[in-house]
Design a protein around this motif. Structure first.
Motif, PDB file in Angstrom:
ATOM      1  N   LYS A 274     -50.131 -37.785  25.281  1.00  0.00           N
ATOM      2  CA  LYS A 274     -48.981 -36.922  25.045  1.00  0.00           C
ATOM      3  C   LYS A 274     -48.123 -37.542  23.943  1.00  0.00           C
ATOM      4  O   LYS A 274     -47.533 -38.608  24.127  1.00  0.00           O
ATOM      5  CB  LYS A 274     -48.166 -36.752  26.326  1.00  0.00           C
ATOM      6  CG  LYS A 274     -46.974 -35.824  26.176  1.00  0.00           C
ATOM      7  CD  LYS A 274     -46.212 -35.686  27.483  1.00  0.00           C
ATOM      8  CE  LYS A 274     -45.015 -34.747  27.326  1.00  0.00           C
ATOM      9  NZ  LYS A 274     -44.236 -34.620  28.576  1.00  0.00           N
ATOM     10  N   TYR A 336     -53.782 -34.990  34.902  1.00  0.00           N
ATOM     11  CA  TYR A 336     -53.943 -36.397  34.548  1.00  0.00           C
ATOM     12  C   TYR A 336     -55.211 -36.584  33.723  1.00  0.00           C
ATOM     13  O   TYR A 336     -56.125 -35.745  33.749  1.00  0.00           O
ATOM     14  CB  TYR A 336     -54.003 -37.280  35.802  1.00  0.00           C
ATOM     15  CG  TYR A 336     -55.142 -36.963  36.742  1.00  0.00           C
ATOM     16  CD1 TYR A 336     -56.387 -37.582  36.602  1.00  0.00           C
ATOM     17  CD2 TYR A 336     -54.986 -36.047  37.773  1.00  0.00           C
ATOM     18  CE1 TYR A 336     -57.434 -37.303  37.452  1.00  0.00           C
ATOM     19  CE2 TYR A 336     -56.015 -35.750  38.634  1.00  0.00           C
ATOM     20  CZ  TYR A 336     -57.243 -36.381  38.468  1.00  0.00           C
ATOM     21  OH  TYR A 336     -58.278 -36.090  39.313  1.00  0.00           O
ATOM     22  N   ASN A 350     -53.832 -41.598  33.932  1.00  0.00           N
ATOM     23  CA  ASN A 350     -52.516 -41.368  33.328  1.00  0.00           C
ATOM     24  C   ASN A 350     -52.042 -39.969  33.696  1.00  0.00           C
ATOM     25  O   ASN A 350     -52.570 -38.967  33.200  1.00  0.00           O
ATOM     26  CB  ASN A 350     -52.588 -41.527  31.810  1.00  0.00           C
ATOM     27  CG  ASN A 350     -51.233 -41.307  31.151  1.00  0.00           C
ATOM     28  OD1 ASN A 350     -50.181 -41.493  31.770  1.00  0.00           O
ATOM     29  ND2 ASN A 350     -51.248 -40.898  29.886  1.00  0.00           N
ATOM     30  N   HIS A 351     -51.067 -39.890  34.610  1.00  0.00           N
ATOM     31  CA  HIS A 351     -50.521 -38.606  35.047  1.00  0.00           C
ATOM     32  C   HIS A 351     -49.409 -38.177  34.092  1.00  0.00           C
ATOM     33  O   HIS A 351     -48.460 -38.927  33.838  1.00  0.00           O
ATOM     34  CB  HIS A 351     -49.981 -38.698  36.474  1.00  0.00           C
ATOM     35  CG  HIS A 351     -51.041 -38.861  37.504  1.00  0.00           C
ATOM     36  ND1 HIS A 351     -51.524 -37.809  38.239  1.00  0.00           N
ATOM     37  CD2 HIS A 351     -51.737 -39.960  37.908  1.00  0.00           C
ATOM     38  CE1 HIS A 351     -52.454 -38.234  39.079  1.00  0.00           C
ATOM     39  NE2 HIS A 351     -52.606 -39.550  38.893  1.00  0.00           N
ATOM     40  N   SER A 352     -49.509 -36.944  33.588  1.00  0.00           N
ATOM     41  CA  SER A 352     -48.516 -36.403  32.666  1.00  0.00           C
ATOM     42  C   SER A 352     -48.685 -34.893  32.590  1.00  0.00           C
ATOM     43  O   SER A 352     -49.710 -34.338  33.020  1.00  0.00           O
ATOM     44  CB  SER A 352     -48.689 -37.035  31.277  1.00  0.00           C
ATOM     45  OG  SER A 352     -47.826 -36.416  30.335  1.00  0.00           O
ATOM     46  N   SER A 353     -47.691 -34.227  32.032  1.00  0.00           N
ATOM     47  CA  SER A 353     -47.788 -32.768  31.854  1.00  0.00           C
ATOM     48  C   SER A 353     -48.660 -32.406  30.666  1.00  0.00           C
ATOM     49  O   SER A 353     -49.228 -31.310  30.624  1.00  0.00           O
ATOM     50  CB  SER A 353     -46.398 -32.170  31.668  1.00  0.00           C
ATOM     51  OG  SER A 353     -45.820 -32.632  30.449  1.00  0.00           O
ATOM     52  N   PHE A 354     -48.767 -33.294  29.672  1.00  0.00           N
ATOM     53  CA  PHE A 354     -49.577 -33.075  28.466  1.00  0.00           C
ATOM     54  C   PHE A 354     -49.266 -31.727  27.805  1.00  0.00           C
ATOM     55  O   PHE A 354     -50.154 -31.108  27.217  1.00  0.00           O
ATOM     56  CB  PHE A 354     -51.073 -33.170  28.797  1.00  0.00           C
ATOM     57  CG  PHE A 354     -51.491 -34.519  29.292  1.00  0.00           C
ATOM     58  CD1 PHE A 354     -51.607 -35.593  28.425  1.00  0.00           C
ATOM     59  CD2 PHE A 354     -51.748 -34.733  30.644  1.00  0.00           C
ATOM     60  CE1 PHE A 354     -51.982 -36.860  28.892  1.00  0.00           C
ATOM     61  CE2 PHE A 354     -52.125 -35.977  31.114  1.00  0.00           C
ATOM     62  CZ  PHE A 354     -52.242 -37.052  30.236  1.00  0.00           C
TER      63      PHE A 354
END
Length: 402
Positions: A274, A336, A350-354
């Motif tokens: 991201k 993720y 890696n957890h994210s909204s992206f």
């Protein structure tokens, strides 16, 4: 006036029901098996030996004897009926049981004798005359007749008839009917059609649609997916409702709640990150800046979905059991990336909204097949990424439904 007549009707119904229960409670099973309505057939089964009483051919099985008697009465001993009879015969109940089987306005009374004795050995024959038991009520002067056809109470010009289908009340020339719907028969008809109801599991694969929108700062090769590594998995609960039905097909609608995981396994070594304003792809490097080859490199998006699927259901023995076409709306609950180093096997999440769109909606199609898993296709109508944060690609998933 109408209220008064209704009270009289209800009082007659109440009286007839009370008399019915009283007489039935003192009537033994043997009289019940011998008392039956016109043009009905009584079949007596010895539960202990699992044979027909007075069978003409002792070498035949119980099922063969029943099939012959059903055919003589213009009825069919289908698998469901046979399973129901066999379940009662094989049960541990020692009580006598009567099963009333109705097909096409024809009926057969199957009497299963829990305790066999000589008095119960009646021949399997058609009874053409109603053998009713008469009971006289000394207090009211009412004449009561009881048989398998129901209970008939007559008091002067007033008559009440209680049967399996409802209640008929006559007062001179006035007649009131209260009919009962045969819910068991309705349920059997509805069960004859296929259904999407229940717990469902989905296995399949994912792909990208609208890949022509990949341009500018993005390289098409970065979005290339592994065909077998980009897997789809989901499960959920679904219920169905009947809209209309015919003899061969029924129109139903299903709805429910599902949870799904879309796994996008990238072919190349670049992994998704991201950036400050949009998604980016970067080489996976160690602390010294050396590129580390990856054996696994994927993006996983988890959603909770509400599907709404109108469908045409066919009979369960059809090759095509149902055809469904509808839609779904969902919400992203997690996303993720997962990388795995080829040499060391080290894994990283890696957890994210992206910059993924939280809302998901699209079209769905399903095809039910006999003796084979059902097929499904989901096509997202909205874009995977937010506008300006990534290419205008969307998701497609397809596979089997269990």
């Amino acid at each position: 006036m109408e209220t008064y007549q209704m009270k009289r009707v209800m009082s007659k119904i109440t009286f007839s029901i009370i008399v019915s229960f009283f007489v039935i409670s003192i009537t033994s099973f043997k009289s019940l098996a011998n008392s039956n309505e016109k043009d009905s057939t009584v079949i007596n089964i010895d539960k202990r030996n699992q044979t027909l009483l007075n069978s003409k051919n002792p070498n035949r099985s119980l099922k063969e004897d029943l099939q012959e008697l059903f055919q003589k009465n213009g009825m069919n001993l289908d698998d469901e009926t046979w399973k129901g009879i066999r379940r009662v015969v094989n049960s541990e109940l020692n009580k006598d049981t009567v099963l009333v089987i109705v097909q096409n306005n024809k009926s057969i009374n199957v009497a299963i004798n829990g305790k066999t004795d000589d008095t119960a050995r009646n021949s399997n024959t058609s009874v053409n005359q109603s053998s009713n038991r008469n009971v006289s009520n000394g207090n009211s002067g009412a004449n009561v007749k009881i048989g398998l056809g129901g209970v008939h109470v007559k008091d002067g010009n007033e008559e009440v008839h209680v049967s399996w289908n409802g209640v008929l009340v006559k007062d001179g020339n006035d007649e009131v009917k209260v009919m009962l719907k045969d819910t068991a028969k309705v349920n059997r008809r509805e069960q004859g059609f296929s259904s999407r109801s229940g717990f469902n599991i989905y296995f399949g694969f994912n792909s990208f649609a609208n890949t022509g929108s990949i341009s500018g700062i993005y390289n098409t090769k970065d979005f290339e997916l592994s065909p077998f590594g980009s897997r789809y998995f989901g499960f959920g609960w679904t219920r169905s409702g009947m809209i209309s039905k015919g003899t061969k097909a029924a129109l139903k609608i299903s709805y429910g709640l599902e949870v799904s995981w879309n796994n996008y396994m990238f072919e190349n070594n670049n992994y998704l990150v991201k950036g400050a304003n949009n998604i980016e792809f970067a080489n996976y490097k160690d602390a010294a800046g050396n590129v580390i080859p990856l054996s696994r490199n994927k993006l996983t998006v988890a959603n909770i979905n509400i599907p709404i699927m109108p469908y045409v259901a066919f009979r369960k023995n059809s090759v095509v059991t149902y055809i469904a076409a509808g839609g779904y709306v969902g919400y992203r609950i997690d996303s993720y990336t997962k990388t795995k180093e080829e040499d060391s096997g080290a894994k990283k999440w890696n957890h994210s909204s992206f910059y993924l769109n939280n809302l998901r909606y699209g079209l769905a199609f399903e095809l039910g097949l006999k003796n084979f898993p059902d097929l499904f296709v989901n096509y997202d109508l909205n874009k995977l990424y937010q506008d300006g944060r990534g290419p205008g690609i969307s998701g497609v998933s397809f596979g089997i439904r269990l």
